[in-house]
Design a protein around this motif. Structure first.
Motif, mmCIF file in Angstrom:
data_model
loop_
_atom_site.group_PDB
_atom_site.id
_atom_site.type_symbol
_atom_site.label_atom_id
_atom_site.label_comp_id
_atom_site.label_asym_id
_atom_site.label_seq_id
_atom_site.Cartn_x
_atom_site.Cartn_y
_atom_site.Cartn_z
ATOM 1 N N MET A 51 -6.328 -10.746 1.266
ATOM 2 C CA MET A 51 -4.791 -10.304 1.362
ATOM 3 C C MET A 51 -4.139 -10.715 2.427
ATOM 4 S SD MET A 51 -4.339 -6.115 0.450
ATOM 5 C CE MET A 51 -2.991 -5.749 -0.261
ATOM 6 N N GLY A 52 -2.952 -10.870 2.308
ATOM 7 C CA GLY A 52 -2.017 -11.269 3.560
ATOM 8 C C GLY A 52 -2.570 -12.709 4.212
ATOM 9 N N SER A 53 -2.549 -12.828 5.552
ATOM 10 C CA SER A 53 -2.996 -13.962 5.910
ATOM 11 C C SER A 53 -4.244 -14.401 5.709
ATOM 12 C CB SER A 53 -2.894 -14.057 7.349
ATOM 13 O OG SER A 53 -1.535 -13.734 7.884
ATOM 14 N N ASP A 90 -4.789 -11.498 -3.382
ATOM 15 C CA ASP A 90 -3.726 -10.736 -3.766
ATOM 16 C C ASP A 90 -2.529 -11.774 -4.371
ATOM 17 O OD1 ASP A 90 -1.303 -8.971 -3.706
ATOM 18 O OD2 ASP A 90 -1.073 -9.890 -1.878
ATOM 19 N N SER A 91 -2.071 -11.746 -5.539
ATOM 20 C CA SER A 91 -1.277 -12.799 -5.867
ATOM 21 C C SER A 91 0.058 -12.989 -5.124
ATOM 22 C CB SER A 91 -0.922 -12.750 -7.367
ATOM 23 O OG SER A 91 -0.271 -11.492 -7.429
ATOM 24 N N ALA A 92 0.515 -11.865 -4.577
ATOM 25 C CA ALA A 92 1.872 -12.163 -3.617
ATOM 26 C C ALA A 92 1.457 -12.867 -2.817
ATOM 27 C CB ALA A 92 2.259 -10.634 -3.387
ATOM 28 N N SER A 93 0.264 -12.601 -2.019
ATOM 29 C CA SER A 93 -0.015 -13.382 -0.640
ATOM 30 C C SER A 93 -0.249 -14.823 -1.018
ATOM 31 C CB SER A 93 -1.352 -12.737 -0.011
ATOM 32 O OG SER A 93 -1.053 -11.443 0.092
ATOM 33 N N MET C 1 -7.016 11.199 -4.994
ATOM 34 C CA MET C 1 -6.201 10.734 -3.875
ATOM 35 C C MET C 1 -6.768 9.981 -2.773
ATOM 36 S SD MET C 1 -4.695 11.437 -0.370
ATOM 37 C CE MET C 1 -4.964 13.118 0.013
ATOM 38 N N ILE C 2 -6.383 8.492 -2.601
ATOM 39 C CA ILE C 2 -6.613 7.967 -1.427
ATOM 40 C C ILE C 2 -5.642 7.947 -0.104
ATOM 41 C CG2 ILE C 2 -7.067 5.572 -0.545
ATOM 42 C CD1 ILE C 2 -8.094 4.526 -3.424
ATOM 43 N N LEU C 3 -6.116 8.127 1.005
ATOM 44 C CA LEU C 3 -5.532 8.317 1.996
ATOM 45 C C LEU C 3 -5.228 6.963 2.924
ATOM 46 C CD1 LEU C 3 -3.637 10.154 4.321
ATOM 47 C CD2 LEU C 3 -5.702 10.571 5.435
ATOM 48 N N HIS C 4 -4.164 6.459 3.010
ATOM 49 C CA HIS C 4 -3.812 5.269 3.724
ATOM 50 C C HIS C 4 -3.291 5.586 4.926
ATOM 51 C CE1 HIS C 4 -4.250 2.722 0.126
ATOM 52 N NE2 HIS C 4 -4.028 3.875 -0.459
ATOM 53 N N THR C 5 -3.835 4.798 6.099
ATOM 54 C CA THR C 5 -3.295 5.036 7.471
ATOM 55 C C THR C 5 -2.503 3.794 7.813
ATOM 56 O OG1 THR C 5 -5.276 4.592 8.753
ATOM 57 C CG2 THR C 5 -5.040 6.870 7.922
ATOM 58 N N LEU C 6 -1.607 4.012 8.378
ATOM 59 C CA LEU C 6 -1.066 2.588 8.993
ATOM 60 C C LEU C 6 -0.487 2.864 10.631
ATOM 61 C CD1 LEU C 6 0.616 0.051 8.346
ATOM 62 C CD2 LEU C 6 2.584 1.371 7.992
ATOM 63 N N ASN C 7 -1.127 1.780 11.260
ATOM 64 C CA ASN C 7 -0.850 2.037 12.851
ATOM 65 C C ASN C 7 0.090 0.988 13.353
ATOM 66 O OD1 ASN C 7 -2.358 -0.232 12.836
ATOM 67 N ND2 ASN C 7 -3.774 0.735 14.400
ATOM 68 N N ARG C 8 0.815 0.142 12.525
ATOM 69 C CA ARG C 8 1.581 -0.994 12.931
ATOM 70 C C ARG C 8 3.070 -0.468 12.812
ATOM 71 N NH1 ARG C 8 -0.507 -5.839 14.277
ATOM 72 N NH2 ARG C 8 -2.832 -5.478 14.987
ATOM 73 N N SER C 9 3.912 -0.879 13.661
ATOM 74 C CA SER C 9 5.225 -0.778 13.447
ATOM 75 C C SER C 9 5.864 -1.536 12.342
ATOM 76 C CB SER C 9 6.140 -1.029 14.965
ATOM 77 O OG SER C 9 7.509 -1.230 14.676
ATOM 78 N N LEU C 17 3.650 -3.249 3.805
ATOM 79 C CA LEU C 17 3.832 -4.152 2.442
ATOM 80 C C LEU C 17 2.476 -4.126 1.887
ATOM 81 C CD1 LEU C 17 6.594 -6.678 3.193
ATOM 82 C CD2 LEU C 17 6.872 -4.350 2.310
ATOM 83 N N GLN C 18 1.557 -4.584 2.503
ATOM 84 C CA GLN C 18 0.085 -4.620 1.868
ATOM 85 C C GLN C 18 -0.314 -3.044 1.465
ATOM 86 O OE1 GLN C 18 -2.450 -7.166 4.257
ATOM 87 N NE2 GLN C 18 -0.656 -8.310 4.925
ATOM 88 N N ALA C 19 -0.256 -2.328 2.428
ATOM 89 C CA ALA C 19 -0.348 -0.954 2.273
ATOM 90 C C ALA C 19 0.162 -0.312 1.057
ATOM 91 C CB ALA C 19 -0.280 0.042 3.660
ATOM 92 N N LEU C 20 1.588 -0.462 0.955
ATOM 93 C CA LEU C 20 2.094 0.100 -0.254
ATOM 94 C C LEU C 20 1.814 -0.486 -1.386
ATOM 95 C CD1 LEU C 20 5.931 0.104 1.196
ATOM 96 C CD2 LEU C 20 4.403 2.088 0.800
ATOM 97 N N ALA C 21 1.669 -1.843 -1.524
ATOM 98 C CA ALA C 21 1.085 -2.575 -2.738
ATOM 99 C C ALA C 21 -0.218 -1.992 -3.255
ATOM 100 C CB ALA C 21 0.873 -3.984 -2.282
ATOM 101 N N ALA C 22 -1.134 -1.450 -2.284
ATOM 102 C CA ALA C 22 -2.526 -0.952 -2.572
ATOM 103 C C ALA C 22 -2.281 0.396 -3.107
ATOM 104 C CB ALA C 22 -3.334 -1.081 -1.298
ATOM 105 N N MET C 23 -1.146 1.205 -2.839
ATOM 106 C CA MET C 23 -1.140 2.677 -3.100
ATOM 107 C C MET C 23 -0.786 3.020 -4.809
ATOM 108 S SD MET C 23 0.730 4.087 0.106
ATOM 109 C CE MET C 23 0.890 5.593 -0.310
#
Lengths: 129, 130, 96
Positions: A51-53, A90-93, C1-9, C17-23
């Motif tokens: 996914m991503g890079s 991931d297809s978008a990546s 329910m899966i809890l996703h954590t995000l620590n980047r601005s 965006l990857q987190a949102l795509a996976a939810m």
């Protein structure tokens, strides 16, 4: 390129390792792959999701780095030996890097956002690297 | 519930170690069993016995040691990730012909298989990445 | 329910965006560390359709002076409530 929107029951496994870092960019990708290989060596059913890079790890034509660092291509070549045969990207990546799932260094199934979410759901443990 | 933590960030370089330590304390405060913290990738720097932060900064290494002493939380450090980053115990130092060692005593070097076992055996595995 | 954590601005990293795509629609997202910069009202457009499922860690907001600036649509929780969310979740996935 065929994009899978729905992952079938056969995809279910114990561990999903998500690889989000590219090759030759620090050691995150290698350390993620190592975790996957060890899990497989311990008999766990492991799936990989690039996914991503991380999808850059699948680019054909990769070589060694200027200090002779091996990169991760030799590790990908070993996946089959470890019975890790469920690999997804991931297809978008892939699209963002002008890559097609048809021309990569290993066989992967391209999945869209819905497919990614299904992979999360059908593995009891998810690790992101 | 039985918890395990996977920590991938070095102390001070990122907030991951601080977050993981706070979370670990909260897990125990809520009555759960925290089996182990597994230190992988740059997280192995949390086990550096020679780390000497200024007195007025959080003493992260001491924080992990306290958890081990007070709540019997295992502090497991990936041996491959550690050796490549200069975190080494006395036995490995002798084996590799190094004249010093740098792993703080309650931390133990172990293999990645231990992380996989924790992930499978515990009810929750929480990753703090950097 | 899966809890996703995000620590980047979200200003620095597109990993959100990857987190949102996976939810899925059942999943929750918790902003921690620099992720809490996403709590400012000007960032609200980053989190479509997450009403009621978007959380932020109070101590990371507080240390950055952002508690009062946080969007009303985000549920602010303390570290104990973070643990409680991980109890409710079937698993926790970290994005960093």
């Amino acid at each position: 390129m065929t994009v899978t929107t729905s992952v079938d029951e056969g995809a279910a496994g114990e561990l999903l390792v998500i690889l989000r870092h590219g090759p030759h960019s620090g050691i995150a990708l290698k350390e993620g792959l190592d975790a996957a290989l060890v899990a497989a060596a311990f008999g766990r059913r492991v799936s990989l999701l690039f996914m991503g890079s991380g999808v850059a790890a699948l680019m054909p034509g990769q070589g060694k780095g200027p200090l002779d660092q091996k990169g991760t291509l030799p590790t990908l070549d070993m996946l089959e030996m470890y019975d890790i045969d469920r690999c997804y990207a991931d297809s978008a990546s892939l699209e963002a890097l002008d890559m097609s799932a048809d021309a990569l260094v290993i066989d992967v199934t391209a999945v869209d956002s819905g497919g990614v979410a299904q992979l999360m759901a059908c593995h009891s443990l998810v690790m992101t690297f | 519930m039985r918890y395990a933590i996977l920590l991938l960030g070095a102390p001070y370089s990122s907030q991951a170690a601080h977050s993981a330590l706070r979370f670990a304390q909260a897990v125990i405060a809520r009555g759960h069993r925290l089996e182990a913290v597994f230190f992988y990738a740059d997280g192995v720097h949390n086990a550096a016995s020679l780390a000497t932060p200024p007195q007025d900064e959080p003493q992260i290494v001491d924080g992990w040691v306290d958890l081990q002493r007070d709540h019997d939380v295992r502090l497991e450090v990936c041996i491959a990730a550690a050796l490549r980053r200069g975190i080494i115990d006395a036995a490995e130092a002798a084996r590799h012909g190094k004249d010093g060692h740098s792993l703080a005593p309650p931390f133990t070097l172990t293999g990645l298989g231990q992380l996989i076992d924790l992930g499978v055996d515990c009810d929750r595995l929480i990753t703090f990445g950097a | 329910m899966i809890l996703h954590t995000l620590n980047r601005s979200p200003l620095d990293s597109s990993v959100y965006l990857q987190a949102l795509a996976a939810m899925t629609e059942a999943d929750c997202l918790l902003l921690i560390e620099d992720g809490v910069l996403g709590c400012l009202p000007a960032q609200a457009g980053r989190w479509p359709q997450l009403t009621g499922r978007l959380f932020a860690l109070r101590e990371d907001l507080a240390s950055r002076g952002l508690v009062d600036a946080c969007s009303d649509s985000i549920t602010v929780i303390d570290i104990q409530e973070f643990v409680a969310l991980t109890e409710q979740a079937t698993k926790v996935v970290s994005w960093y």
